[in-house]
Structure formats: C-alpha cells, structure tokens
Write a protein that holds these residues in place. Structure first.
Motif, PDB file in Angstrom:
ATOM      1  N   ALA A 140     -13.692  11.400 -14.427  1.00 43.51           N
ATOM      2  CA  ALA A 140     -13.330  12.957 -14.389  1.00 43.51           C
ATOM      3  C   ALA A 140     -13.488  13.460 -15.756  1.00 43.51           C
ATOM      4  O   ALA A 140     -13.070  13.016 -16.666  1.00 43.51           O
ATOM      5  N   SER A 141     -14.246  14.786 -15.479  1.00 42.26           N
ATOM      6  CA  SER A 141     -14.344  15.363 -16.849  1.00 42.26           C
ATOM      7  C   SER A 141     -14.473  16.801 -16.319  1.00 42.26           C
ATOM      8  O   SER A 141     -14.802  17.032 -15.529  1.00 42.26           O
ATOM      9  N   GLY A 142     -14.149  17.660 -17.701  1.00 40.70           N
ATOM     10  CA  GLY A 142     -14.580  19.201 -17.239  1.00 40.70           C
ATOM     11  C   GLY A 142     -13.050  19.730 -16.975  1.00 40.70           C
ATOM     12  O   GLY A 142     -11.953  19.413 -17.568  1.00 40.70           O
ATOM     13  N   ARG A 143     -12.900  21.090 -16.366  1.00 41.09           N
ATOM     14  CA  ARG A 143     -11.785  21.667 -15.820  1.00 41.09           C
ATOM     15  C   ARG A 143     -11.098  20.878 -15.003  1.00 41.09           C
ATOM     16  O   ARG A 143     -11.302  21.041 -13.849  1.00 41.09           O
ATOM     17  N   PHE A 144     -10.235  20.302 -15.242  1.00 38.27           N
ATOM     18  CA  PHE A 144      -9.312  19.398 -14.685  1.00 38.27           C
ATOM     19  C   PHE A 144      -7.834  19.903 -14.496  1.00 38.27           C
ATOM     20  O   PHE A 144      -7.249  19.918 -15.771  1.00 38.27           O
ATOM     21  N   PHE A 145      -7.285  19.699 -13.601  1.00 37.46           N
ATOM     22  CA  PHE A 145      -5.779  20.280 -13.289  1.00 37.46           C
ATOM     23  C   PHE A 145      -4.777  19.057 -12.918  1.00 37.46           C
ATOM     24  O   PHE A 145      -5.425  18.165 -12.030  1.00 37.46           O
ATOM     25  N   THR A 146      -3.658  18.997 -13.457  1.00 32.25           N
ATOM     26  CA  THR A 146      -2.844  17.863 -12.893  1.00 32.25           C
ATOM     27  C   THR A 146      -2.192  17.969 -11.611  1.00 32.25           C
ATOM     28  O   THR A 146      -1.509  16.965 -11.025  1.00 32.25           O
ATOM     29  N   ASN A 147      -2.535  19.056 -10.698  1.00 28.83           N
ATOM     30  CA  ASN A 147      -1.784  19.173  -9.533  1.00 28.83           C
ATOM     31  C   ASN A 147      -2.890  18.939  -8.452  1.00 28.83           C
ATOM     32  O   ASN A 147      -2.541  19.010  -7.507  1.00 28.83           O
ATOM     33  N   TYR A 148      -4.223  18.525  -9.036  1.00 31.59           N
ATOM     34  CA  TYR A 148      -5.213  17.942  -8.100  1.00 31.59           C
ATOM     35  C   TYR A 148      -4.899  16.814  -7.312  1.00 31.59           C
ATOM     36  O   TYR A 148      -4.057  15.865  -7.946  1.00 31.59           O
ATOM     37  N   TYR A 149      -5.399  16.392  -6.215  1.00 31.44           N
ATOM     38  CA  TYR A 149      -5.591  15.220  -5.366  1.00 31.44           C
ATOM     39  C   TYR A 149      -6.851  14.554  -6.039  1.00 31.44           C
ATOM     40  O   TYR A 149      -7.891  15.147  -5.770  1.00 31.44           O
ATOM     41  N   MET A 150      -6.857  13.129  -6.046  1.00 36.38           N
ATOM     42  CA  MET A 150      -8.138  12.673  -6.172  1.00 36.38           C
ATOM     43  C   MET A 150      -8.484  11.701  -5.010  1.00 36.38           C
ATOM     44  O   MET A 150      -7.508  11.026  -4.655  1.00 36.38           O
ATOM     45  N   GLY A 151      -9.470  11.820  -4.361  1.00 37.00           N
ATOM     46  CA  GLY A 151      -9.757  10.908  -3.060  1.00 37.00           C
ATOM     47  C   GLY A 151     -11.086  10.305  -3.130  1.00 37.00           C
ATOM     48  O   GLY A 151     -11.955  10.405  -4.124  1.00 37.00           O
ATOM     49  N   TRP A 152     -10.923   9.276  -2.184  1.00 34.10           N
ATOM     50  CA  TRP A 152     -12.089   8.378  -1.959  1.00 34.10           C
ATOM     51  C   TRP A 152     -12.222   8.599  -0.650  1.00 34.10           C
ATOM     52  O   TRP A 152     -11.470   8.690   0.237  1.00 34.10           O
ATOM     53  N   PHE A 153     -13.794   9.072  -0.211  1.00 34.88           N
ATOM     54  CA  PHE A 153     -14.490   9.063   1.148  1.00 34.88           C
ATOM     55  C   PHE A 153     -15.536   8.164   1.042  1.00 34.88           C
ATOM     56  O   PHE A 153     -16.029   7.569   0.144  1.00 34.88           O
ATOM     57  N   ARG A 154     -15.949   7.809   2.160  1.00 38.31           N
ATOM     58  CA  ARG A 154     -17.195   7.022   2.357  1.00 38.31           C
ATOM     59  C   ARG A 154     -17.926   7.321   3.678  1.00 38.31           C
ATOM     60  O   ARG A 154     -17.321   7.965   4.723  1.00 38.31           O
ATOM     61  N   GLN A 155     -19.293   7.143   3.685  1.00 40.53           N
ATOM     62  CA  GLN A 155     -19.974   7.631   4.821  1.00 40.53           C
ATOM     63  C   GLN A 155     -20.929   6.310   4.990  1.00 40.53           C
ATOM     64  O   GLN A 155     -21.811   5.934   4.026  1.00 40.53           O
ATOM     65  N   ALA A 156     -20.925   5.904   6.006  1.00 39.40           N
ATOM     66  CA  ALA A 156     -21.926   4.759   6.693  1.00 39.40           C
ATOM     67  C   ALA A 156     -22.894   5.176   7.378  1.00 39.40           C
ATOM     68  O   ALA A 156     -23.009   6.299   7.561  1.00 39.40           O
ATOM     69  N   PRO A 157     -24.004   4.469   7.338  1.00 37.53           N
ATOM     70  CA  PRO A 157     -25.213   4.791   7.667  1.00 37.53           C
ATOM     71  C   PRO A 157     -25.041   5.353   9.236  1.00 37.53           C
ATOM     72  O   PRO A 157     -24.430   4.642  10.020  1.00 37.53           O
ATOM     73  N   GLY A 158     -25.582   6.518   9.479  1.00 32.34           N
ATOM     74  CA  GLY A 158     -25.566   6.933  10.997  1.00 32.34           C
ATOM     75  C   GLY A 158     -24.108   7.574  11.048  1.00 32.34           C
ATOM     76  O   GLY A 158     -23.974   7.741  12.582  1.00 32.34           O
ATOM     77  N   LYS A 159     -22.929   7.641  10.320  1.00 30.94           N
ATOM     78  CA  LYS A 159     -21.857   8.022  10.663  1.00 30.94           C
ATOM     79  C   LYS A 159     -21.465   9.044  10.013  1.00 30.94           C
ATOM     80  O   LYS A 159     -22.006   9.656   8.844  1.00 30.94           O
ATOM     81  N   GLU A 160     -20.295  10.153  10.306  1.00 30.53           N
ATOM     82  CA  GLU A 160     -19.725  10.981   9.418  1.00 30.53           C
ATOM     83  C   GLU A 160     -19.120  10.626   8.401  1.00 30.53           C
ATOM     84  O   GLU A 160     -18.488   9.350   8.271  1.00 30.53           O
ATOM     85  N   ARG A 161     -18.960  11.244   7.222  1.00 21.97           N
ATOM     86  CA  ARG A 161     -18.163  10.901   6.373  1.00 21.97           C
ATOM     87  C   ARG A 161     -16.652  10.908   6.463  1.00 21.97           C
ATOM     88  O   ARG A 161     -16.220  11.682   7.334  1.00 21.97           O
ATOM     89  N   GLU A 162     -16.001   9.847   6.140  1.00 25.93           N
ATOM     90  CA  GLU A 162     -14.413   9.688   6.608  1.00 25.93           C
ATOM     91  C   GLU A 162     -13.665   9.411   5.037  1.00 25.93           C
ATOM     92  O   GLU A 162     -14.056   8.926   4.236  1.00 25.93           O
ATOM     93  N   PHE A 163     -12.422   9.829   5.392  1.00 25.26           N
ATOM     94  CA  PHE A 163     -11.373   9.659   4.306  1.00 25.26           C
ATOM     95  C   PHE A 163     -10.925   8.071   4.292  1.00 25.26           C
ATOM     96  O   PHE A 163     -10.931   7.586   5.257  1.00 25.26           O
ATOM     97  N   VAL A 164     -10.887   7.681   2.926  1.00 26.20           N
ATOM     98  CA  VAL A 164     -10.389   6.417   2.796  1.00 26.20           C
ATOM     99  C   VAL A 164      -9.077   6.458   2.249  1.00 26.20           C
ATOM    100  O   VAL A 164      -8.135   5.599   2.624  1.00 26.20           O
ATOM    101  N   ALA A 165      -8.964   7.179   0.921  1.00 28.67           N
ATOM    102  CA  ALA A 165      -7.640   7.062   0.193  1.00 28.67           C
ATOM    103  C   ALA A 165      -7.512   8.196  -0.702  1.00 28.67           C
ATOM    104  O   ALA A 165      -8.419   8.753  -1.150  1.00 28.67           O
ATOM    105  N   ARG A 166      -6.290   8.590  -1.166  1.00 31.88           N
ATOM    106  CA  ARG A 166      -6.303   9.668  -2.078  1.00 31.88           C
ATOM    107  C   ARG A 166      -4.813   9.416  -2.920  1.00 31.88           C
ATOM    108  O   ARG A 166      -3.996   8.671  -2.498  1.00 31.88           O
TER     109      ARG A 166
END
Length: 116
Positions: free
Chosen positions: A24-50
């Motif tokens: 991460a770079s730029g204007r970044f705040f410590t109260n942010y959540y950082m998340g990982w999402f994924r999108q499989a072929p033909g499927k909607e994006r889904e939450f993985v972890a944060r």
C-alpha cells in the motif's frame, strides 16, 4: 487515495501453499481495514479475509478458516495472505482492498490457480 499492488499469485498443486502480498502507498489511514477478496471464473467476487490495520483484529470467510492467515507489516505498509492446504476451488483472481467503513481502494488483482 491509496494505491494497492498485489503480488505472489501463481500455479500450485492442490495441498500446496502460496503467500500473497499487497503493498500500500499513498494517503493511508491507520483506521483502515485491509481486505482480501477473490473472484473465480463465472462467479461473483467474494470476501476472503480482512485485518484492521491499527489493532490487527482479523476476520475470515468460513471457506478459508484454518487454512488462510492474514497479517500485516506496518513498517512496510504491506498486508499478506498466507494460503495453505490450497484446493482447486480456491482458484481465482485475488484482490486487495482498503477502506474504513467501505472498501474504497482496490488493487488490480493477482491470479491464483490450484491444479488437482
């Protein structure tokens, strides 16, 4: 504005491991959540972890609990996703995201392919 760059994707056999990174770079705040999402072929994006950047609390999707671990390195402004015991159904484009109440910043993604 926060810039996010993912790396670490690739091809791995079922049962194997990969570690994804999100710098991460730029204007970044410590109260942010950082998340990982994924999108499989033909499927909607889904939450993985944060992870809460400041306090370090974590949350996982049920499908990855016990196999994936999210962590952060404050000094490097980098979030990691350690993925173990990978399954073919984990194949997807993995995206990093950042935000406070909503995810307002997204990376371009890194491809993870798990062969059976």
């Amino acid at each position: 504005q926060v810039q996010l760059v993912e790396s670490g994707g690739g091809l791995v056999q079922a049962g194997g491991s990969l570690r994804l990174s999100c710098a991460a770079s730029g204007r970044f705040f410590t109260n942010y959540y950082m998340g990982w999402f994924r999108q499989a072929p033909g499927k909607e994006r889904e939450f993985v972890a944060r992870i809460w950047w400041s306090g370090g609390s974590t949350e996982y999707a049920d499908s990855v609990k016990g196999r994936f671990t999210i962590s952060r390195d404050n000094a490097k402004n980098t979030v990691y996703l350690q993925m173990n015991s990978l399954k073919p159904e984990d194949t997807a484009v993995y995206y990093c995201a950042a935000g406070s109440s909503t995810y307002t910043n997204w990376g371009k993604g890194t491809v993870v392919t798990v062969s059976s």
